[in-house]
Write a protein that holds these residues in place. Sequence first.
Motif, PDB file in Angstrom:
ATOM      1  N   TYR A   1       0.330  -6.035  25.704  1.00 57.15           N
ATOM      2  CA  TYR A   1       1.147  -4.810  25.644  1.00 57.15           C
ATOM      3  C   TYR A   1       1.596  -4.369  27.036  1.00 57.15           C
ATOM      4  O   TYR A   1       2.747  -4.028  27.255  1.00 57.15           O
ATOM      5  N   CYS A   2       0.660  -4.368  27.973  1.00 56.13           N
ATOM      6  CA  CYS A   2       0.982  -3.963  29.357  1.00 56.13           C
ATOM      7  C   CYS A   2      -0.178  -4.417  30.246  1.00 56.13           C
ATOM      8  O   CYS A   2      -1.133  -5.005  29.762  1.00 56.13           O
ATOM      9  N   SER A   3      -0.060  -4.110  31.537  1.00 60.40           N
ATOM     10  CA  SER A   3      -1.135  -4.508  32.459  1.00 60.40           C
ATOM     11  C   SER A   3      -2.347  -3.591  32.263  1.00 60.40           C
ATOM     12  O   SER A   3      -2.233  -2.506  31.655  1.00 60.40           O
TER      13      SER A   3
ATOM     14  N   GLU B   1      -4.664   1.945  31.793  1.00 64.85           N
ATOM     15  CA  GLU B   1      -5.518   3.047  32.277  1.00 64.85           C
ATOM     16  C   GLU B   1      -4.696   4.331  32.422  1.00 64.85           C
ATOM     17  O   GLU B   1      -5.163   5.422  32.102  1.00 64.85           O
ATOM     18  N   GLU B   2      -3.472   4.145  32.895  1.00 66.78           N
ATOM     19  CA  GLU B   2      -2.567   5.284  33.058  1.00 66.78           C
ATOM     20  C   GLU B   2      -2.286   5.933  31.689  1.00 66.78           C
ATOM     21  O   GLU B   2      -2.342   7.152  31.549  1.00 66.78           O
TER      22      GLU B   2
ATOM     23  N   GLY C   1      -3.493  10.446  27.638  1.00 66.21           N
ATOM     24  CA  GLY C   1      -3.767  10.776  26.234  1.00 66.21           C
ATOM     25  C   GLY C   1      -2.851  10.051  25.261  1.00 66.21           C
ATOM     26  O   GLY C   1      -2.587  10.538  24.163  1.00 66.21           O
ATOM     27  N   LEU C   2      -2.378   8.873  25.655  1.00 64.31           N
ATOM     28  CA  LEU C   2      -1.434   8.155  24.790  1.00 64.31           C
ATOM     29  C   LEU C   2      -2.086   7.005  24.020  1.00 64.31           C
ATOM     30  O   LEU C   2      -1.399   6.172  23.440  1.00 64.31           O
ATOM     31  N   VAL C   3      -3.417   6.967  24.070  1.00 63.52           N
ATOM     32  CA  VAL C   3      -4.119   5.882  23.353  1.00 63.52           C
ATOM     33  C   VAL C   3      -5.084   6.487  22.328  1.00 63.52           C
ATOM     34  O   VAL C   3      -5.838   7.408  22.649  1.00 63.52           O
ATOM     35  N   LYS C   4      -5.009   5.972  21.112  1.00 65.85           N
ATOM     36  CA  LYS C   4      -5.912   6.442  20.062  1.00 65.85           C
ATOM     37  C   LYS C   4      -6.779   5.296  19.565  1.00 65.85           C
ATOM     38  O   LYS C   4      -6.287   4.171  19.426  1.00 65.85           O
ATOM     39  N   VAL C   5      -8.044   5.615  19.311  1.00 70.99           N
ATOM     40  CA  VAL C   5      -8.934   4.634  18.674  1.00 70.99           C
ATOM     41  C   VAL C   5      -9.350   5.220  17.338  1.00 70.99           C
ATOM     42  O   VAL C   5      -9.877   6.345  17.290  1.00 70.99           O
TER      43      VAL C   5
ATOM     44  N   ILE D   1      -8.336   9.062  22.964  1.00 70.53           N
ATOM     45  CA  ILE D   1      -9.466   8.886  23.894  1.00 70.53           C
ATOM     46  C   ILE D   1      -8.951   9.043  25.334  1.00 70.53           C
ATOM     47  O   ILE D   1      -7.801   8.711  25.640  1.00 70.53           O
ATOM     48  N   TYR D   2      -9.815   9.555  26.199  1.00 68.64           N
ATOM     49  CA  TYR D   2      -9.439   9.729  27.605  1.00 68.64           C
ATOM     50  C   TYR D   2     -10.366   8.939  28.521  1.00 68.64           C
ATOM     51  O   TYR D   2     -10.102   8.777  29.693  1.00 68.64           O
ATOM     52  N   GLU D   3     -11.466   8.468  27.949  1.00 65.03           N
ATOM     53  CA  GLU D   3     -12.521   7.797  28.718  1.00 65.03           C
ATOM     54  C   GLU D   3     -12.111   6.341  29.000  1.00 65.03           C
ATOM     55  O   GLU D   3     -11.956   5.546  28.073  1.00 65.03           O
TER      56      GLU D   3
END
Length: 238
Positions: free
Chosen positions: A13-15, A20-21, A26-30, A35-37
Amino acid sequence: MDRIQKVIANSGYCSRRKAEELISKGLVKVNGNTIYELGTKVDSSDTIEVEGHALKNQNKVYYLLNKPRGVITSSSDDKGRKTVVDLIDSNVRIYPVGRLDYDTTGALILTNDGELANLIMHPKSNINKVYIAKIGGLIGKAEINKLQRGVIIDNIKTSPCKARIKNYDKKTDTSIVELTIHEGRNHQVKKMFESIGYKVLKLKREKIAFLDISNLNSGEYRILNPKEVKKLYNEAKN
Ligand code: URA
C-alpha cells in the motif's frame, strides 16, 4: 503477530514510514477501531482499513535472494538437502517463484503471493531474465544470431531473445555470454547452448525484471519494497 506498519508496508500500500504517518493521523482502523499506537500488533485474522480502503495483500512478503550453488529451489526436499526457503528467516510460509538448477546461482524471488508468482511464471509474461553463462569453447557471431532467432529445444522453438558475447578466455578456452530471455522452460539456458553445440560450465541469473543481485553476496537476501512489488506487478501484467 506483526507490527501494523510492517503489515501495511508489506501489502504494497505504501512505505513503512508513510504507514506510520497515516497511523498517527488516525487514518488506520483495525477491526473497525481507529488505532494510534505505532507498535500495534496484528495478525492475518485482523481486518485492516487504511484511509477507508480495506487492505489487500495483507501479510504478503517478497524476498530477493542471491541463490548459492548447491541449494535446491524448492520448499522441501525428501533427500534432506538444503533448500532456498531454509536460507530465509521468515515467519510465514514462502515459496520460490520459478526455479534455478542446483548448480545455478543468482536472482530468485520468494514470496507467499500466489497471484504475483503466477503472473511472473506465466508463459506469456514479459518479465526478462538476464543470465550470465560460462561456456566451453569460442563462440562466434553466427551462433549468437542462432540463439537470438530461437533454437529448438524439446521439439519447440525458443522465442527470440538477446544474446551477446562478453568475453573469451584463451587460457581456459571458455566464453562468457549474456543471455536475456523471458521464457522459463526447464533447463532452458543449458539446453539452448547445448542445441548449438556448447556446454554450460557455470550459470548465474543476474537479473529478474529490474531486480539485480549486485548488492547481495551469495546466500544473502533482501525484502522487496512496496514500490518494487508494484513495479513487478505492472511489468508482469504488460
Ligand atoms: N536455465 C537453466 O538451464 N538453468 C537454470 O537454472 C535456469 C535457466
